[in-house]
Every structure is written in structure tokens, then in C-alpha cells.
Design a protein around this motif. Structure first.
Motif, PDB file in Angstrom:
ATOM      1  N   LYS A  41       4.152   1.573  -3.415  1.00  0.00           N
ATOM      2  CA  LYS A  41       3.213   0.448  -3.564  1.00  0.00           C
ATOM      3  C   LYS A  41       3.163  -0.067  -4.991  1.00  0.00           C
ATOM      4  CE  LYS A  41       0.894  -0.848   0.186  1.00  0.00           C
ATOM      5  NZ  LYS A  41       0.721  -2.273   0.579  1.00  0.00           N
ATOM      6  N   THR A  42       3.230   0.845  -5.960  1.00  0.00           N
ATOM      7  CA  THR A  42       3.127   0.460  -7.366  1.00  0.00           C
ATOM      8  C   THR A  42       4.148   1.221  -8.200  1.00  0.00           C
ATOM      9  OG1 THR A  42       1.537   2.188  -7.969  1.00  0.00           O
ATOM     10  CG2 THR A  42       0.631   0.122  -7.074  1.00  0.00           C
TER      11      THR A  42
ATOM     12  N   CYS B 123      10.738  -5.749   1.282  1.00  0.00           N
ATOM     13  CA  CYS B 123      10.142  -6.887   0.576  1.00  0.00           C
ATOM     14  C   CYS B 123       8.782  -7.297   1.148  1.00  0.00           C
ATOM     15  CB  CYS B 123      11.097  -8.084   0.590  1.00  0.00           C
ATOM     16  SG  CYS B 123      11.342  -8.820   2.216  1.00  0.00           S
ATOM     17  N   ASP B 124       8.229  -6.502   2.071  1.00  0.00           N
ATOM     18  CA  ASP B 124       6.945  -6.914   2.660  1.00  0.00           C
ATOM     19  C   ASP B 124       5.742  -6.258   1.994  1.00  0.00           C
ATOM     20  OD1 ASP B 124       6.983  -4.326   3.600  1.00  0.00           O
ATOM     21  OD2 ASP B 124       6.849  -4.844   5.731  1.00  0.00           O
ATOM     22  N   GLY B 125       5.992  -5.527   0.904  1.00  0.00           N
ATOM     23  CA  GLY B 125       4.899  -4.904   0.170  1.00  0.00           C
ATOM     24  C   GLY B 125       4.545  -3.514   0.650  1.00  0.00           C
TER      25      GLY B 125
ATOM     26  N   ARG C 283       9.114  -0.507  -8.376  1.00  0.00           N
ATOM     27  CA  ARG C 283       8.458   0.226  -7.287  1.00  0.00           C
ATOM     28  C   ARG C 283       9.437   1.058  -6.463  1.00  0.00           C
ATOM     29  NH1 ARG C 283       6.665  -2.489  -3.400  1.00  0.00           N
ATOM     30  NH2 ARG C 283       7.306  -4.644  -3.837  1.00  0.00           N
TER      31      ARG C 283
ATOM     32  N   ARG D   1       4.184  -1.877  10.792  1.00  0.00           N
ATOM     33  CA  ARG D   1       3.138  -2.112   9.790  1.00  0.00           C
ATOM     34  C   ARG D   1       1.756  -2.158  10.438  1.00  0.00           C
ATOM     35  NH1 ARG D   1       5.935  -0.045   5.860  1.00  0.00           N
ATOM     36  NH2 ARG D   1       7.335  -1.449   4.734  1.00  0.00           N
TER      37      ARG D   1
ATOM     38  N   GLU E 116       9.784  -4.949  -9.792  1.00  0.00           N
ATOM     39  CA  GLU E 116       8.453  -4.431 -10.126  1.00  0.00           C
ATOM     40  C   GLU E 116       8.456  -2.923 -10.355  1.00  0.00           C
ATOM     41  OE1 GLU E 116       6.237  -5.764  -6.760  1.00  0.00           O
ATOM     42  OE2 GLU E 116       6.625  -7.889  -7.193  1.00  0.00           O
TER      43      GLU E 116
ATOM     44  N   ALA F 228      10.710  -5.442  -5.109  1.00  0.00           N
ATOM     45  CA  ALA F 228      10.339  -4.042  -5.306  1.00  0.00           C
ATOM     46  C   ALA F 228      11.086  -3.437  -6.489  1.00  0.00           C
ATOM     47  CB  ALA F 228      10.629  -3.244  -4.035  1.00  0.00           C
TER      48      ALA F 228
ATOM     49  N   GLU G 114       5.629   0.503   2.173  1.00  0.00           N
ATOM     50  CA  GLU G 114       6.448   1.600   1.668  1.00  0.00           C
ATOM     51  C   GLU G 114       7.462   2.052   2.727  1.00  0.00           C
ATOM     52  OE1 GLU G 114       3.634   3.821  -1.522  1.00  0.00           O
ATOM     53  OE2 GLU G 114       2.820   3.737   0.513  1.00  0.00           O
TER      54      GLU G 114
END
Length: 426
Positions: free
Chosen positions: A283-284, A253-255, A113, A221, A111, A108, A257
Motif C-alpha cells: 500500500k505504501t 495498478c489498482d492501489g 511500493r 477486491r 511510488e 506502484a 496489494e
């Protein structure tokens, strides 16, 4: 220069009443009321086990040697100034704090994020996060563990969010109510915010295992819940900074938020510096950039920008390998002392034959212990032994010296016996 003549005082109310005469007297804030009562007590053997401050054997607030070293260096830096920091704080502090929380190799972070802003303590990190969610998140319901840190409801509800609770601690068994936790989160409103203690749960000292955290992560999640972590005791639970943030890193680290409020009060002893941070994993990178822009608009009317000194201390320690090692060594020594005092208290109670099973004291972790003492027993301790603590039976293990343990154990023993029916004693 012409000076204005002072005006004659104007009576607003003919009867002289105050404009604020209808204000009611607010109740005392319990933890500070306990401190005030302790300070007024002249007894030389008094103990203060209420407010969460790690103390020396002499009962003084513990200042880390590495902090003293850094402060001396900062004081000798003639090039330093007191210019305002940016709204989001010291950039290097934010970068290093995020890496300490999520790991330097965090996807994260790599990237872009993760947005991190320096805040005034962990409390205002929580408040800024709550304000952000109230303004920009679609669900305004927050689930808090029962029980939780006493200021959590104040900080969250002040932002206009609605509070609910989920089961966390079983007062009968004195352990984590994991099944109740899963059931309550499983039936929580879809998209709701869930507050978690990253480690060293306050007030209970009871944490989920790594396996249980993974089950919690999957459930969160699946249900589309938004995790908001409060991390105030990193390093003081296991003695390892990385291990104490495993719960956060699972989510980081699971993508998905999440939000993380971070404090350096306990693990660096920087209580009065009020230094912390808020991190939001997005997310981005584009979303993170927009989130940061909105955080600036929230911070500006609250305190405009954060103070320098605490951030300078933390940054100096985190960026220097030698200083970082000194810090982690001191931190581990602090943690080891907490474990030692727990064991000493448990052994003392067992040796006295104090009624009850006291094994929960050594099973709990971090700075606090939910002793299992009830309000009447706590009142007995204060009245007869001048021991000050929370009415719910929580004690600050970090405020208990090894030399005071025998006195405290004697007091608990007498308090428990005093609460037993006379027929039981006979």
C-alpha cells in the motif's frame, strides 16, 4: 602437531539396525518417474512430452542464442568475481525484473511500493512468498485452481498454509469454468489468499480473457482476497511480454496489494540456473520497506543469498536494448512454433477422422495442452508407442517437434479407438 587417534567404532544397536530403519519408502514423484522411464526406454521412436522443457526439433533442451552470447561476454569479463550477493539478490536484476512484470511506468514502482527479491527459481519464489504470508498475514488459507501445477500444493502447504480449491477447468467441455470460478471465489473466506496463473495455465493451457480477468479483479477486491500470481510463461502465450502480464498489471495498478512469483526458466531457457524473483506490491513505500526487512529474515535461513550466474544473464539481457530485442525476437519465434505445432496436431487428428472434437488443442495457449486423453489411453500410448506424458493427459507442446507430430497423431488415433466399445467400432 598432535593428531587424535581414531576411536573404535561404537555399536549403537547391538543388532546392527540403521537409525533410520523406520523410514518408509516414499512414492516416486510422477513427472520425474516419467522422465526416468523415458531415459531407460531403448526405443528409437520414443517421445517425452511430460516435463515442461522447450525443446528443439532434435529433442534437445533449447538454449537461446542471446543467452549463449551473454554467457560468452560474462566468461571474458576478467574483472568479474564470485562475491556473495546481498540477501535480496542483485539489485539491478530486481529492478529490471519488477519493470518487466509491472511495466516501467507502473505507479506502484514509481511510488516505491514494490519490493522485489531475487529467488532460487519460480518454485522458491512461491515458497518464500508462502513463508512470508504464514508469518505475517492474518489469513492462512490459500485457494488453488483445480487443477493446478503439481508442485503448488507442496510449496504452499510446506509453509504451514491450509489449502482449498476453486473451480477453474471443466473436464467435460474442456474450457474455463468461469461461472464456477466466480461462484467459488465469491464464497471464499474473506481475506483468503488466491493463487492465480498469470498466463499459460499449467496444466490446462486455458486462460481467462482480459474481460474475465477484470471481473475476477473486481470480485477479488470486493471480497478482500489477496492475489498471489505465479508467472512462469511470460512471452510464450501471446509472443508479447507486456500482453502476457495484463492480469498482473490490472492488480498492480489498482492501489491494492498482491504477490507475484516470477521465473526465467521457460522464457529464457534458464532451467538449470534456477533464477526467479518474488515481488510484493504494498500500500505504501513504508510498508514495502518493512516487508523487505522481513523477507531478508525468511531468506537467510533458507539459502542465505541467491546465486550470481543466472541473475547476471537476465540482467545483461534486460538492460541492453540490442540484447533485449534479440531475446524478444527469439521468444516470439518460440511462441509461434508452439502455435504451429498445435495447428499441425489438430489438422492431423482431423484428417485421420479421430473420434472426438479436438478444437480445444488450438484454443489452448502456452506450453501445455490438456488433450482430454484419459489414464487408460495414456497408458496405451506409453505401452504401444513409447510416448511418455502425464497420466492426466497433459502434454508439453514445447517438447513435440513438427516431424514427430504424425507419429503422435497416429498414436492418439489408435489409443482413442482402443478405448471405444466394440459395438461403437462395429
Amino acid at each position: 602437531m598432535e593428531y587424535l587417534k581414531p576411536m573404535e567404532p561404537t555399536r549403537i544397536h547391538s543388532n546392527g539396525d540403521s537409525l533410520f530403519q523406520d523410514i518408509t519408502l516414499a512414492p516416486d514423484i510422477p513427472v520425474y518417474a516419467t522422465t526416468a522411464a523415458y531415459n531407460k526406454d531403448p526405443c528409437p521412436n520414443k517421445l517425452h512430452l511430460g516435463i515442461g522443457v522447450y525443446r528443439t526439433e532434435e529433442g534437445k533442451c533449447h538454449t537461446l542464442n542471446v543467452v549463449k552470447q551473454v554467457e560468452q561476454t560474462l566468461a571474458n569479463d576478467l574483472s568479474a568475481d564470485k562475491e556473495y550477493l546481498p540477501i535480496t539478490g542483485m539489485p539491478e536484476f530486481n529492478k529490471l525484473s519488477a519493470e518487466l512484470m509491472f511495466g516501467s511506468g507502473s505507479p506502484a514502482i514509481k511510488e516505491s511500493r514494490v519490493v522485489t527479491v531475487q529467488c532460487v527459481s519460480g518454485c522458491l519464489s512461491l515458497r518464500v512468498g508462502a513463508e512470508f504470508l504464514a508469518k505475517h498475514y492474518h489469513r492462512h488459507v490459500v485457494y488453488l485452481p483445480e487443477p493446478t501445477y503439481g508442485n503448488h500444493p507442496n510449496l504452499i502447504s510446506a509453509a504451514g498454509l491450509t489449502l482449498k480449491t476453486y473451480r477453474y477447468y471443466d473436464p467435460k467441455t474442456l474450457v474455463l469454468d468461469f461461472q464456477g470460478l466466480l461462484e467459488d471465489l465469491g464464497s471464499a473466506l474473506t481475506g483468503a489468499i488466491v493463487l492465480f496463473h498469470a498466463c499459460g495455465h499449467n496444466p490446462t493451457g486455458v486462460d481467462p480473457t482480459c474481460q474475465q480477468w477484470e471481473q475476477i479483479r473486481q470480485l477479488v477486491r470486493q471480497r478482500g482476497l489477496l492475489p498471489f500470481f505465479d508467472c512462469a510463461y511470460q512471452g510464450l502465450v501471446s509472443g508479447n511480454l507486456d500482453d502476457d502480464t495484463q492480469s498482473i498489471r490490472m492488480f498492480g495498478c489498482d492501489g491494492g496489494e498482491c504477490l507475484v512469483a516470477q521465473s526465467y526458466s521457460k522464457n529464457m531457457g534458464l532451467y538449470g540456473e534456477r533464477i526467479g524473483s518474488l515481488s510484493i506490491v504494498c500500500k505504501t513505500a513504508d510498508v514495502a520497506r518493512r516487508v523487505e526487512s522481513q523477507l531478508k529474515l525468511i531468506i537467510r535461513p533458507l539459502y542465505s543469498n541467491p546465486p550470481i550466474h543466472g541473475a547476471a544473464i537476465v540482467t545483461a539481457i534486460l538492460k541492453d536494448r540490442d540484447l533485449y530485442k534479440k531475446w524478444t525476437n527469439e521468444l516470439k519465434a518460440m511462441r509461434d512454433r508452439l502455435v504451429q505445432v498445435r495447428r499441425q496436431l489438430y489438422d492431423s487428428l482431423c484428417n485421420k477422422g479421430t473420434p472426438g472434437d479436438w478444437s480445444h488443442i488450438i484454443k489452448q495457449v502456452g506450453m501445455y495442452s490438456f488433450t482430454g486423453l484419459n489414464k487408460d489411453e495414456v497408458d496405451f500410448l506409453t505401452r504401444e508407442y513409447h510416448i511418455y506424458m502425464s497420466s492426466d493427459g497433459r502434454i508439453n507442446i514445447g517438447g513435440l517437434s513438427s516431424k514427430a507430430v504424425p507419429y503422435f497423431a497416429d498414436a492418439i488415433h489408435d489409443a482413442v479407438l482402443s478405448s471405444l466399445p466394440s459395438s461403437t467400432l462395429a
